[in-house]
Enzyme design. Sequence first.
Site, mmCIF file in Angstrom:
data_model
loop_
_atom_site.group_PDB
_atom_site.id
_atom_site.type_symbol
_atom_site.label_atom_id
_atom_site.label_comp_id
_atom_site.label_asym_id
_atom_site.label_seq_id
_atom_site.Cartn_x
_atom_site.Cartn_y
_atom_site.Cartn_z
ATOM 1 N N LYS A 129 0.836 -1.199 0.000
ATOM 2 C CA LYS A 129 0.000 0.000 0.000
ATOM 3 C C LYS A 129 0.871 1.250 0.000
ATOM 4 C CE LYS A 129 -3.798 2.099 2.682
ATOM 5 N NZ LYS A 129 -4.618 1.948 3.899
ATOM 6 N N LEU A 175 -7.244 9.027 3.415
ATOM 7 C CA LEU A 175 -7.256 7.664 3.959
ATOM 8 C C LEU A 175 -8.584 7.244 4.579
ATOM 9 C CD1 LEU A 175 -3.702 7.340 5.592
ATOM 10 C CD2 LEU A 175 -4.484 6.423 3.432
ATOM 11 N N SER A 226 -9.365 2.117 2.911
ATOM 12 C CA SER A 226 -8.395 2.866 2.133
ATOM 13 C C SER A 226 -7.372 2.011 1.395
ATOM 14 C CB SER A 226 -7.664 3.855 3.044
ATOM 15 O OG SER A 226 -6.925 3.180 4.064
ATOM 16 N N SER A 227 -7.314 0.700 1.701
ATOM 17 C CA SER A 227 -6.366 -0.171 0.990
ATOM 18 C C SER A 227 -6.990 -0.682 -0.304
ATOM 19 C CB SER A 227 -5.951 -1.346 1.889
ATOM 20 O OG SER A 227 -5.453 -0.900 3.128
ATOM 21 N N ILE A 245 -7.554 1.380 9.831
ATOM 22 C CA ILE A 245 -7.914 2.161 11.010
ATOM 23 C C ILE A 245 -9.425 2.184 11.249
ATOM 24 C CG2 ILE A 245 -8.112 4.399 9.840
ATOM 25 C CD1 ILE A 245 -6.865 5.676 12.355
ATOM 26 N N GLY A 246 -10.200 1.788 10.245
ATOM 27 C CA GLY A 246 -11.641 1.757 10.433
ATOM 28 C C GLY A 246 -12.298 0.723 9.547
ATOM 29 N N GLY A 247 -11.456 -0.205 9.060
ATOM 30 C CA GLY A 247 -11.925 -1.201 8.098
ATOM 31 C C GLY A 247 -11.151 -1.127 6.801
ATOM 32 N N SER A 248 -10.029 -0.430 6.793
ATOM 33 C CA SER A 248 -9.307 -0.120 5.554
ATOM 34 C C SER A 248 -8.656 -1.311 4.886
ATOM 35 C CB SER A 248 -8.248 0.952 5.821
ATOM 36 O OG SER A 248 -8.855 2.159 6.199
#
Length: 571
Positions: free
Chosen positions: A151, A193, A219-220, A240-243
Site C-alpha cells: 500500500k 485515507l 483505504s487499501s 484504522i476503520g476497516g481499511s
Amino acid sequence: MENVKEFVQKMEMDTRVAALMTGAACAVGALVLLVRKGISHKKTNDKIQIARDRRTESLQQAELAVLRYKESRPSIDSARILNLSLSELTKQLKSGSLTPEDVFYSYMEKTLDVHKNLNCCTGVLLESFDQLKTIASNKDGLLYGVPVSIKENIMTNYGTLTGLLNLNFYVLVQVLKRQGAIPFVKTNLPQGLLNYDCGNPIYGQTVNPHNFQKTSGGSSGGEGALVGGGGSVLGLGSDIGGSIRIPAAFCGISGFKPTAGRISSQGVKPIYRGQKSVLSSAGPMAKDVESLALCMQALLCDHMFSLDPTIPPIPFNVQVYESTKPLRIGYLENDGYLQPSPSMVRAIREVKALLEQAGHTLVPYSPLKISYLVTELLIKGVFADGAATLLKKLKGSPLDPCLKAQVLPYYLPKWLKKALSFLLKPLVSSLPISVSDLWEQHAAVEDYIQEMIAEWRRCNIDVLLCPVIGPAFNHLYCGRVTTALTCTMIYNLLTFPAGVVPVTTVTAEDEQELQHYTGIYQDRWDRLFKQAVSQSEGLPVAVQCVALPWQDELCLRFMKEVEQLVKQSRK
C-alpha cells in the site's frame, strides 16, 4: 470664511487621496494574494505531475523488462504460476521446480495488465529488479521469491504519496525482504485515507475488479483491486476503520487486521499522528486465509522484534492456528446502528448454519451501547480536534470528489455546525474538545473495552461472527455514507483482531429484497446506503471474524474454518 473653505477642500482632497491609496493598497494586496495563490497552485500541480510522471516511467520500464525476459524465456507458463496458492508457490520455489525470476515476471506482467483496467498502482518499485538478482541469499525465508504488493502509505525506498522519503523506518518491508519476499509495486489509496473509496487527485480513481462501476473500497483499495484482479498473490495494507477489511470484502478476497501493536507500525504513515483512541494496524491481504497466516508467521519473527523493540516478541502460534477444537461462536446480524443489506444478512445466516452443522456452538451476541460508541468514542476520538489536523493536511490540495462530501461540512463555522447538527449526523457535526475532555474520552474508551471483554466472557464465546459492509458501493457514495463505520471501526477501537472471508455473491433475490430496505432510522443516511449497494448482482459478499486481543491465531483459525466450510458446501 475662505480659510474654512480651503480647509474643507483640503480635507476632501486628502480623503479622496486616502481612499485612492486605500483602494490601491487593497488592489495590490489582492493581487499579491492572487499571485501567491497562483504560485502555490502551480507548485501543487508541479508536484502532482512529477508523481504522475514517475509512475508512468516506472510502469514503462517494467513493461520493457517483462518483454525482454519473455523473449529470453518464451516457454514460461505464467498461467500455471498465477493459479498457484501462496502456500504451493512457496513450496515450488523452495524445491526449485519454479524460479524466482519466472514467478516475478509472471506477476509483473499480470500486474501491468490489471492496472490498465483498474488503475490500482502508484508505481513499480524498480529496486525489485535488483533485489531479484540477489534473492538466492534469502532462500531460507518463509516467503522466498514471492512478489508482494505494498500500500502506498507504507514506506519503501520509493517514498510515499505524501512526499515523505525513506528514513529507514519501513520495518515491515525490511522484514518481508529478510524473509525472501520481493516488494515489487505500490498501490493506490484515497485522499485522506479515512474513506470507503479509493481515489485521489494525483493518481485518480481505482475501480472494482468485478464491476468497473463499483469502488474497490478504501483505504487499501489499490491492494484490494490488485489482489482481487489476480495481479498480486500477497499484499500489505493498513486498517484504522476497516481499511483492509472493506476493500477485501468489496473485491472478493481475504484480509486481516491484527491486534493493534502485534506487528510494527514504523514506516506506516497515517493521515495524521497522535490520535490514540482508534488505533491503526498494518496487515495482509490475499486470495485465501492460509496466505494471510503465512504472512503473519513471516512477519512475527526475531528480525521484526529486533528492528522494533516496542513490539511484544510473540511469535506466531501454529498450534492454535491448526487446532480443530470445536468453538463457541457469538454471532450478530445487526448491530443496532446500521441495518445490513439483504446479502449481508444472508451471508451471516448461511455461515452460521454451516458452522452449526460442523459441530460448533453458536450463541447470539450484541455490542454494548452502540450509539454511545459512535458519538462519544469513535467520532469524538478520531476527530477530537474538530478535524483541524486533517484540514491542515489537505490545505492547498485539490480535493477528490468523494472526499469533498466528507470534509466540506468541517469548513462550516461552529455556530452553523451546531445549528445543522440534526442534519449533518455525528461525524460532520463533531466539535473540538478540550484536553481534559480528551483524557476523559480516553478513559471512556478504556472502560468500554473492559465492558465489552466482560460481555464476551459472560457469553462464554471464543470468537465472533458478524457482518462486514457490502456489497461494493457505487462510485461517489463512499464519502456520503458514514453510518456503516460501526461494522468495522469498533474493532479498531477495541483493538480486537478481525478479518474477512468472502462467502457468497449477491443474488437477484437479494436485489429484489433491497427494494424494500428502509434502514433502522429510515433517514437520509439509510437511503444513501441503499443507493450505494444497489445494482450489485454477482458481486462478492463477505463475513467478518473477530477474536479477543492478542488471539490473532485463533481469529485466523476461525477464518480458515469458515473458508473451508463454504468451499465444501459448494462441492
